[in-house]
Design a protein around this motif. Structure first.
Motif, PDB file in Angstrom:
ATOM      1  N   ASP A 275       0.833  -1.200   0.000  1.00  0.00           N
ATOM      2  CA  ASP A 275       0.000   0.000   0.000  1.00  0.00           C
ATOM      3  C   ASP A 275       0.870   1.253   0.000  1.00  0.00           C
ATOM      4  OD1 ASP A 275      -2.267  -1.425  -0.115  1.00  0.00           O
ATOM      5  OD2 ASP A 275      -2.745  -1.304   2.032  1.00  0.00           O
ATOM      6  N   VAL A 276       1.938   1.212   0.803  1.00  0.00           N
ATOM      7  CA  VAL A 276       2.834   2.369   0.835  1.00  0.00           C
ATOM      8  C   VAL A 276       3.407   2.627  -0.557  1.00  0.00           C
ATOM      9  CG1 VAL A 276       5.040   3.230   1.704  1.00  0.00           C
ATOM     10  CG2 VAL A 276       3.430   2.161   3.263  1.00  0.00           C
ATOM     11  N   ALA A 278       2.176   1.794  -3.462  1.00  0.00           N
ATOM     12  CA  ALA A 278       1.145   2.275  -4.380  1.00  0.00           C
ATOM     13  C   ALA A 278       0.805   3.732  -4.100  1.00  0.00           C
ATOM     14  CB  ALA A 278      -0.098   1.403  -4.247  1.00  0.00           C
ATOM     15  N   TRP A 279       0.647   4.076  -2.832  1.00  0.00           N
ATOM     16  CA  TRP A 279       0.231   5.447  -2.503  1.00  0.00           C
ATOM     17  C   TRP A 279       1.347   6.446  -2.744  1.00  0.00           C
ATOM     18  CZ3 TRP A 279      -4.299   7.564  -2.271  1.00  0.00           C
ATOM     19  CH2 TRP A 279      -5.423   6.731  -2.079  1.00  0.00           C
ATOM     20  N   ILE A 282       1.381   6.967  -6.557  1.00  0.00           N
ATOM     21  CA  ILE A 282       0.302   7.729  -7.197  1.00  0.00           C
ATOM     22  C   ILE A 282       0.311   9.177  -6.725  1.00  0.00           C
ATOM     23  CG2 ILE A 282      -1.619   7.313  -5.610  1.00  0.00           C
ATOM     24  CD1 ILE A 282      -1.743   6.976  -9.413  1.00  0.00           C
ATOM     25  N   ILE A 283       0.666   9.395  -5.437  1.00  0.00           N
ATOM     26  CA  ILE A 283       0.724  10.785  -4.958  1.00  0.00           C
ATOM     27  C   ILE A 283       1.870  11.521  -5.652  1.00  0.00           C
ATOM     28  CG2 ILE A 283       1.185  12.227  -2.944  1.00  0.00           C
ATOM     29  CD1 ILE A 283      -0.357  10.151  -1.303  1.00  0.00           C
ATOM     30  N   ALA A 315       2.844   2.816  -8.643  1.00  0.00           N
ATOM     31  CA  ALA A 315       1.439   2.562  -8.335  1.00  0.00           C
ATOM     32  C   ALA A 315       1.024   1.214  -8.916  1.00  0.00           C
ATOM     33  CB  ALA A 315       0.575   3.682  -8.892  1.00  0.00           C
ATOM     34  N   SER A 402      -8.160  -0.313  -5.747  1.00  0.00           N
ATOM     35  CA  SER A 402      -8.595   0.831  -4.965  1.00  0.00           C
ATOM     36  C   SER A 402      -9.109   1.922  -5.899  1.00  0.00           C
ATOM     37  CB  SER A 402      -7.409   1.350  -4.125  1.00  0.00           C
ATOM     38  OG  SER A 402      -7.531   2.736  -3.906  1.00  0.00           O
ATOM     39  N   ILE A 405      -7.002   5.333  -5.779  1.00  0.00           N
ATOM     40  CA  ILE A 405      -5.761   5.362  -6.555  1.00  0.00           C
ATOM     41  C   ILE A 405      -6.086   5.561  -8.029  1.00  0.00           C
ATOM     42  CG2 ILE A 405      -3.801   3.977  -7.337  1.00  0.00           C
ATOM     43  CD1 ILE A 405      -3.657   2.790  -4.576  1.00  0.00           C
TER      44      ILE A 405
END
Lengths: 607, 98
Positions: A275-276, A278-279, A282-283, A315, A402, A405
């Motif tokens: 998750d880290v 991916a986030w 994308i951020i 991501a 998600s 995302i």
């Protein structure tokens, strides 16, 4: 035929060594033939390996490290992941070597440039072919070194020298995490071969896997310019433009994505770490894209665009779709290096990087314009071009994992289309601003661009074969989506991209001047003031702390110790010199006293 | 001849030499005294050579060599001092600086 793997890294290694030692003695002509040919041979060896070698072939060369229960072999691994990377790296590097012959033709540091470029190619190939973490780390540091050397290639320019230093120091922070991750992994598993790590990932407790994965990911954020360590990449544009294309767009900066894909089972063991990834990805993608909206330096736009696109790759890997992330890495290598080469062609013709001084170049530089347009369509995700396939793969996979995302990713896709076409309209359309005559670049530069343009279109068409090929790794799976859902997703992202292009056209061609959003514009133009923030938070305390340590610890304790030992010797000498009276009898007396003492001790049996 | 006689003679020579070295002020006399004490040492060694020939003889030769070297160097130094200062006593030498 495993020896082919050795040849892949041997050619550029030979080139680097040869040009470092004898570069000054060789003629420009020889270097400009030899250096690209060596990389070309390396590419041919990669192709031959691709055609003849089985996945999982390993060329064992020699035992490299053997300390306690740590055994590291120097070997080269050929599997789907390294095959894709090797082909991409050697192929793009070959084209950029040729382009560089034209671009750097007038530069006095010609030989030095090609020595570094060959050294980079060698290090990058070592990185992707290594079968274990320590060897990968050697390649990892090697490309970091070459990046530093080439960013600061024009070192007499202070900004370039500082940019090189910044890249090196920021990467040190990431590498610190990477090394700790390797150490932690070793203490648990006692083996650093990828095959062993990936087949024993289940041994790691989820907490341990999270710790290892996040430490390694810190290294990836440094090398691949993700939040929080992305700040070095925009400054890295001080280097020659082909370097930006090769190192800071196509190959080195994607090493982090490769590393995460390589150790995916470790990441998969910890849902949190994925998750880290991916986030953060994308951020970063969104964040960098917003900055790219307002940059006026043509290379800075592309730099932020690179950061943004690598964010997409992370991501993709982070939502569990390794092959989607790798596919975007593959297509991005072509269209992004092409964007840089085309930008380099413009810079070469005009001698400026400021887009406000360009405009109207479409007629004078038709080849550059067309290849730039193709690459821009590819990165914007227009159907038929390579970026469309890879980006939509990532977005579809993100959607399955998600919605948030996916939403950020789609908005970013719209922003990407806007800033790319803003660049095109400012550079190639409208009236010439501040230049009298421009000329198309020579064929040595345009031909590599045309080849890359070809691949920027067709590289996407092999997506099905690509995924099937990567499935050979054993841990690559894609989520299945209903075809109708997939069509809707495609429709959304393509229409957002078209809207982005349309807005760019309306603002920069119809109105012919940018919009001004006041404070938002200023914040974006100031790049969110992250550099200033880091300056206050880290750089200033560090320099001030160093100053205090210099004053008290260095001057007080270290200098005190050095000068003190000198003083003690001198004072001791003065004290002893009191014995030297100059009277022979005194010396005789001391001698007699010594003899008597020695005799006494001998008689009493002490000596 | 009584062995102890030789040792007593050797001690006397040595003690005399040492006494001369410390009591006399003239450099040449001090030098001679040092030679006398060395002779005492050689005489003692000769006595011990009766029971342990090879090694002690080597020692004697070593002492003789040292004595010869000493005479060569010291006598030359004294000669220089005499030429510069006019005479060679302990005091004239102690005034030298280098």
């Amino acid at each position: 035929m495993k020896a082919l793997l050795g040849l892949i890294i041997l050619f550029p290694a030979f080139g680097a060594l040869f040009f470092v030692l004898f570069g000054r003695l060789l003629s420009k002509k020889l270097i400009s033939w030899l250096s690209p040919s060596l990389v070309g041979l390396s590419f041919i060896a990669s192709l031959a390996s691709f055609l003849t070698l089985k996945s999982g072939s390993m060329l064992y060369l020699f035992p490299w490290l053997s300390v306690g229960n740590l055994h590291v072999d120097f070997a080269l691994l050929w599997d789907p992941l390294s095959a894709i990377m090797t082909l991409t790296v050697s192929g793009v590097a070959f084209l950029i070597h040729i382009y560089s012959v034209g671009y750097m033709g007038e530069d006095p540091g010609f030989a030095r440039y090609f020595a570094y470029l060959n050294l980079f190619t060698f290090s990058m190939l070592l990185l992707v072919l290594s079968p274990n973490l320590p060897m990968m780390f050697v390649g990892w540091e090697g490309v970091g070194l070459c990046s530093y050397l080439l960013i600061g290639f024009w070192f007499e320019k202070e900004t370039a020298a500082n940019a090189g230093k910044k890249a090196f120091i920021v990467n040190r922070i990431g590498d610190f995490g990477f090394l700790l991750g390797i150490f932690l992994l070793f203490t648990i598993l006692k083996d650093l071969n990828f095959s062993y790590i990936n087949s024993h990932a289940q041994v790691l407790s989820p907490a341990m896997a999270t710790a290892v994965a996040l430490l390694l990911f810190l290294g990836a954020t440094g090398k691949s310019a993700q939040i929080p360590l992305y700040i070095w990449l925009p400054d890295a544009m001080e280097g020659p433009t082909p370097v930006s294309a090769l190192i800071h767009a196509a190959t080195m900066v994607t090493a982090g994505v490769y590393m995460v894909s390589r150790l995916f089972p470790v990441y998969a063991r910890s849902g949190f770490a994925l998750d880290v990834v991916a986030w953060v990805g994308i951020i970063t993608a969104f964040f960098a894209a917003t900055i790219a909206l307002v940059q006026n330096d043509i290379k800075k736009v592309l730099a932020y665009s690179t950061i943004s696109q690598i964010g997409y790759m992370f991501a993709g890997v982070g939502v569990g779709a390794v092959s989607a992330g790798m596919f975007h890495l593959f297509t991005h290598a072509f269209f992004k290096s092409l964007l840089f080469l085309a930008a380099g062609s413009v810079i070469h013709a005009l001698g400026t990087q400021d887009m406000r001084k360009m405009g109207g170049l479409r007629k004078e530089m038709p080849v550059t314009f067309w290849v730039f347009l193709i690459a821009a369509l590819a990165i914007s995700g227009i159907p038929g071009f390579s970026g469309f396939f890879s980006k939509d793969e990532i977005l579809a996979q993100a959607f399955a994992k998600s919605r948030a995302i996916w939403a950020i990713g789609v908005i970013t896709a719209g922003l990407t289309a806007f800033y790319m076409f803003r660049l095109i309209f400012m550079t190639f359309y409208g009236k010439p601003k501040g230049w009298q005559h421009a000329h198309e670049s020579p064929p040595v530069m345009t031909v590599p661009m045309i080849i890359l343009a070809f691949f920027s279109v067709v590289a996407g068409w092999i997506f099905a074969a690509f995924h099937h090929f990567l499935e050979g790794l054993g841990y690559v799976r894609l989520r299945e989506l209903a075809p109708s859902a997939e069509h809707i997703l495609v429709a959304v992202s393509v229409s957002l991209a078209l809207i982005g292009i349309g807005v760019a056209w309306w603002v920069y061609v119809r109105r012919e001047r940018g919009l001004n959003f006041g404070i938002i514009y200023r914040v974006l133009a100031g790049k969110y003031y992250v550099d200033e923030f880091y300056d206050i938070l880290f750089v200033t305390p560090y320099t001030q702390g160093s100053r205090v340590i210099n004053r008290y610890f260095d001057k007080g304790i270290i200098d005190g110790a050095v000068e003190g030992s000198g003083k003690i010797t001198m004072e001791g000498g003065k004290l002893l010199s009191l014995l030297q009276t100059g009277f022979i009898k005194d010396y005789g007396l001391w001698m007699a006293a010594g003899v008597i003492l020695a005799l006494t001790l001998a008689i009493r049996g002490v000596l | 001849m009584n062995g102890y006689g030789i040792l007593i003679l050797a001690s006397l020579l040595f003690a005399g030499g040492v006494a001369g070295f410390f009591l006399k002020k003239d450099l040449l006399t001090m030098l001679l005294s040092a030679e006398v004490s060395l002779s005492g040492a050689i005489l003692a060694l000769l006595y011990f050579a009766l029971s342990n020939p090879t090694e002690v003889r080597a020692g004697i030769i070593a002492v003789l060599t040292v004595a010869a070297a000493e005479v060569a160097v010291a006598l030359a130094s004294v000669a220089v001092v005499v030429r510069v200062k006019g005479r060679a006593t302990e005091k004239t030498v102690s005034e030298m600086k280098g």
